[in-house]
Structure formats: C-alpha cells, structure tokens
Motif scaffolding. Structure first.
Motif, PDB file in Angstrom:
ATOM      1  N   GLU A 293      -0.255  -7.687   8.440  1.00 14.95           N
ATOM      2  CA  GLU A 293       1.188  -8.139   8.346  1.00 14.95           C
ATOM      3  C   GLU A 293       2.164  -7.403   7.798  1.00 14.95           C
ATOM      4  OE1 GLU A 293       3.569 -12.074   6.423  1.00 14.95           O
ATOM      5  OE2 GLU A 293       1.325 -11.902   5.921  1.00 14.95           O
ATOM      6  N   VAL A 294       3.351  -7.212   8.488  1.00 15.59           N
ATOM      7  CA  VAL A 294       4.386  -6.407   8.120  1.00 15.59           C
ATOM      8  C   VAL A 294       5.209  -6.778   7.431  1.00 15.59           C
ATOM      9  CG1 VAL A 294       6.272  -4.799   9.040  1.00 15.59           C
ATOM     10  CG2 VAL A 294       4.036  -4.784  10.350  1.00 15.59           C
ATOM     11  N   THR A 295       5.430  -6.368   5.949  1.00 17.28           N
ATOM     12  CA  THR A 295       6.376  -7.006   4.778  1.00 17.28           C
ATOM     13  C   THR A 295       6.894  -5.741   4.288  1.00 17.28           C
ATOM     14  OG1 THR A 295       4.629  -7.052   3.175  1.00 17.28           O
ATOM     15  CG2 THR A 295       4.793  -9.095   4.621  1.00 17.28           C
ATOM     16  N   PRO A 296       7.663  -6.048   3.418  1.00 14.67           N
ATOM     17  CA  PRO A 296       8.514  -4.727   2.886  1.00 14.67           C
ATOM     18  C   PRO A 296       7.654  -3.780   2.069  1.00 14.67           C
ATOM     19  CG  PRO A 296      10.165  -6.707   2.723  1.00 14.67           C
ATOM     20  CD  PRO A 296       8.897  -7.041   3.344  1.00 14.67           C
ATOM     21  N   ASP A 297       6.592  -4.807   1.486  1.00 12.07           N
ATOM     22  CA  ASP A 297       5.553  -4.107   0.446  1.00 12.07           C
ATOM     23  C   ASP A 297       4.617  -3.249   1.301  1.00 12.07           C
ATOM     24  OD1 ASP A 297       6.740  -5.261  -1.854  1.00 12.07           O
ATOM     25  OD2 ASP A 297       5.458  -6.797  -1.566  1.00 12.07           O
ATOM     26  N   THR A 298       4.083  -3.952   2.493  1.00 10.42           N
ATOM     27  CA  THR A 298       3.039  -2.965   3.223  1.00 10.42           C
ATOM     28  C   THR A 298       3.683  -2.196   3.752  1.00 10.42           C
ATOM     29  OG1 THR A 298       3.343  -4.632   5.201  1.00 10.42           O
ATOM     30  CG2 THR A 298       1.645  -5.285   3.510  1.00 10.42           C
ATOM     31  N   LEU A 299       5.052  -2.071   4.232  1.00 12.84           N
ATOM     32  CA  LEU A 299       5.358  -0.978   5.109  1.00 12.84           C
ATOM     33  C   LEU A 299       5.591   0.124   3.810  1.00 12.84           C
ATOM     34  CD1 LEU A 299       7.086   0.360   7.470  1.00 12.84           C
ATOM     35  CD2 LEU A 299       9.040  -0.873   6.496  1.00 12.84           C
ATOM     36  N   LEU A 300       6.245  -0.196   2.796  1.00 18.71           N
ATOM     37  CA  LEU A 300       6.310   0.871   1.727  1.00 18.71           C
ATOM     38  C   LEU A 300       5.020   1.391   1.290  1.00 18.71           C
ATOM     39  CD1 LEU A 300       8.302   2.262  -0.570  1.00 18.71           C
ATOM     40  CD2 LEU A 300       7.860   0.200  -1.997  1.00 18.71           C
ATOM     41  N   TYR A 301       3.979   0.825   1.089  1.00 16.62           N
ATOM     42  CA  TYR A 301       2.658   1.158   0.747  1.00 16.62           C
ATOM     43  C   TYR A 301       2.272   2.209   2.068  1.00 16.62           C
ATOM     44  CZ  TYR A 301      -2.235   1.560  -0.082  1.00 16.62           C
ATOM     45  OH  TYR A 301      -3.763   2.103  -0.335  1.00 16.62           O
ATOM     46  N   GLU A 302       2.355   1.885   3.433  1.00 12.96           N
ATOM     47  CA  GLU A 302       1.998   2.824   4.220  1.00 12.96           C
ATOM     48  C   GLU A 302       2.994   4.037   4.359  1.00 12.96           C
ATOM     49  OE1 GLU A 302      -0.484   3.721   7.357  1.00 12.96           O
ATOM     50  OE2 GLU A 302      -0.725   2.147   6.327  1.00 12.96           O
ATOM     51  N   MET A 303       4.127   3.813   4.166  1.00  8.65           N
ATOM     52  CA  MET A 303       5.063   5.180   4.226  1.00  8.65           C
ATOM     53  C   MET A 303       4.575   5.988   3.017  1.00  8.65           C
ATOM     54  SD  MET A 303       8.551   3.733   5.521  1.00  8.65           S
ATOM     55  CE  MET A 303       9.092   5.459   5.446  1.00  8.65           C
ATOM     56  N   ASN A 304       4.132   5.506   1.828  1.00 10.51           N
ATOM     57  CA  ASN A 304       3.846   6.564   0.704  1.00 10.51           C
ATOM     58  C   ASN A 304       2.526   6.982   0.990  1.00 10.51           C
ATOM     59  OD1 ASN A 304       5.795   5.942  -1.197  1.00 10.51           O
ATOM     60  ND2 ASN A 304       4.995   4.097  -1.879  1.00 10.51           N
ATOM     61  N   GLU A 305       1.656   6.333   1.748  1.00 12.41           N
ATOM     62  CA  GLU A 305       0.301   6.992   2.133  1.00 12.41           C
ATOM     63  C   GLU A 305       0.613   8.222   3.156  1.00 12.41           C
ATOM     64  OE1 GLU A 305      -3.144   6.364   1.529  1.00 12.41           O
ATOM     65  OE2 GLU A 305      -2.125   5.274   0.034  1.00 12.41           O
ATOM     66  N   LEU A 306       1.532   7.716   4.108  1.00  8.67           N
ATOM     67  CA  LEU A 306       2.016   8.903   4.938  1.00  8.67           C
ATOM     68  C   LEU A 306       2.673  10.003   4.320  1.00  8.67           C
ATOM     69  CD1 LEU A 306       3.304   6.792   7.854  1.00  8.67           C
ATOM     70  CD2 LEU A 306       1.136   7.792   7.847  1.00  8.67           C
ATOM     71  N   PHE A 307       3.468   9.833   3.236  1.00  6.96           N
ATOM     72  CA  PHE A 307       4.106  11.129   2.664  1.00  6.96           C
ATOM     73  C   PHE A 307       2.980  11.951   1.962  1.00  6.96           C
ATOM     74  CE2 PHE A 307       7.722   8.202   1.736  1.00  6.96           C
ATOM     75  CZ  PHE A 307       8.312   8.372   2.679  1.00  6.96           C
ATOM     76  N   ASP A 308       1.818  11.357   1.518  1.00  2.00           N
ATOM     77  CA  ASP A 308       0.770  12.192   0.938  1.00  2.00           C
ATOM     78  C   ASP A 308      -0.205  13.002   2.134  1.00  2.00           C
ATOM     79  OD1 ASP A 308       1.336  11.263  -1.633  1.00  2.00           O
ATOM     80  OD2 ASP A 308      -0.197   9.750  -1.701  1.00  2.00           O
ATOM     81  N   ILE A 309       0.077  12.525   3.288  1.00  4.52           N
ATOM     82  CA  ILE A 309      -0.696  13.007   4.340  1.00  4.52           C
ATOM     83  C   ILE A 309      -0.111  14.038   5.079  1.00  4.52           C
ATOM     84  CG2 ILE A 309      -1.948  12.532   6.442  1.00  4.52           C
ATOM     85  CD1 ILE A 309      -2.721   9.751   5.439  1.00  4.52           C
ATOM     86  N   TYR A 310       0.962  13.808   5.362  1.00  2.76           N
ATOM     87  CA  TYR A 310       1.890  14.629   6.488  1.00  2.76           C
ATOM     88  C   TYR A 310       3.238  15.232   5.722  1.00  2.76           C
ATOM     89  CZ  TYR A 310      -0.378  11.869  10.097  1.00  2.76           C
ATOM     90  OH  TYR A 310      -1.210  11.401  10.967  1.00  2.76           O
ATOM     91  N   SER A 311       3.118  16.469   6.029  1.00  2.00           N
ATOM     92  CA  SER A 311       4.711  17.338   5.934  1.00  2.00           C
ATOM     93  C   SER A 311       5.778  16.648   6.608  1.00  2.00           C
ATOM     94  CB  SER A 311       4.291  18.823   5.978  1.00  2.00           C
ATOM     95  OG  SER A 311       4.397  18.999   7.321  1.00  2.00           O
ATOM     96  N   GLU A 312       6.837  16.861   6.512  1.00  2.00           N
ATOM     97  CA  GLU A 312       8.107  16.761   7.343  1.00  2.00           C
ATOM     98  C   GLU A 312       7.863  17.171   8.482  1.00  2.00           C
ATOM     99  OE1 GLU A 312      11.430  17.761   5.023  1.00  2.00           O
ATOM    100  OE2 GLU A 312      11.236  16.194   3.365  1.00  2.00           O
ATOM    101  N   GLU A 313       7.465  18.384   8.930  1.00  2.00           N
ATOM    102  CA  GLU A 313       7.275  18.969  10.064  1.00  2.00           C
ATOM    103  C   GLU A 313       6.145  18.138  10.966  1.00  2.00           C
ATOM    104  OE1 GLU A 313       8.804  21.271  11.927  1.00  2.00           O
ATOM    105  OE2 GLU A 313      10.521  20.967  10.392  1.00  2.00           O
TER     106      GLU A 313
END
Length: 53
Positions: A23-43
């Motif tokens: 389910e897409v909620t602000p909390d799940t979106l924020l959690y997923e984005m935080n995971e992506l910040f750890d995995i991917y660089s900006e490039e």
C-alpha cells in the motif's frame, strides 16, 4: 540534489511499492526512498530511472 534526482528517487520508490503490492502511504514511500538513498548514488538513480521507464 536537484528536482530531477529527487523525482527519480520517488519514481523508483513508487515502482518498487507497486511491484511488491505494498500500500502506498506517505510512510511507506518515505521508508522506500530512504532505502534507495542507501543503495543508489545520485548518478546511479538517474540511470536506474531511465532504465525502468
């Protein structure tokens, strides 16, 4: 980080949530984005966003 990079992180996060049928909620979106910040660089996130279009 500019708007294009932030949008790329959000796009990939939304795709991940939808693909995993979470389910897409602000909390799940924020959690997923935080995971992506750890995995991917900006490039790398820009390349991943183009790849997953």
């Amino acid at each position: 980080m500019d708007n294009r990079e932030a949008t790329a992180y959000a796009r990939i996060a939304l795709l991940n949530l939808i693909e995993n049928k979470i389910e897409v909620t602000p909390d799940t979106l924020l959690y997923e984005m935080n995971e992506l910040f750890d995995i991917y660089s900006e490039e790398a996130i820009k390349k991943e966003a183009l790849f997953r279009l």
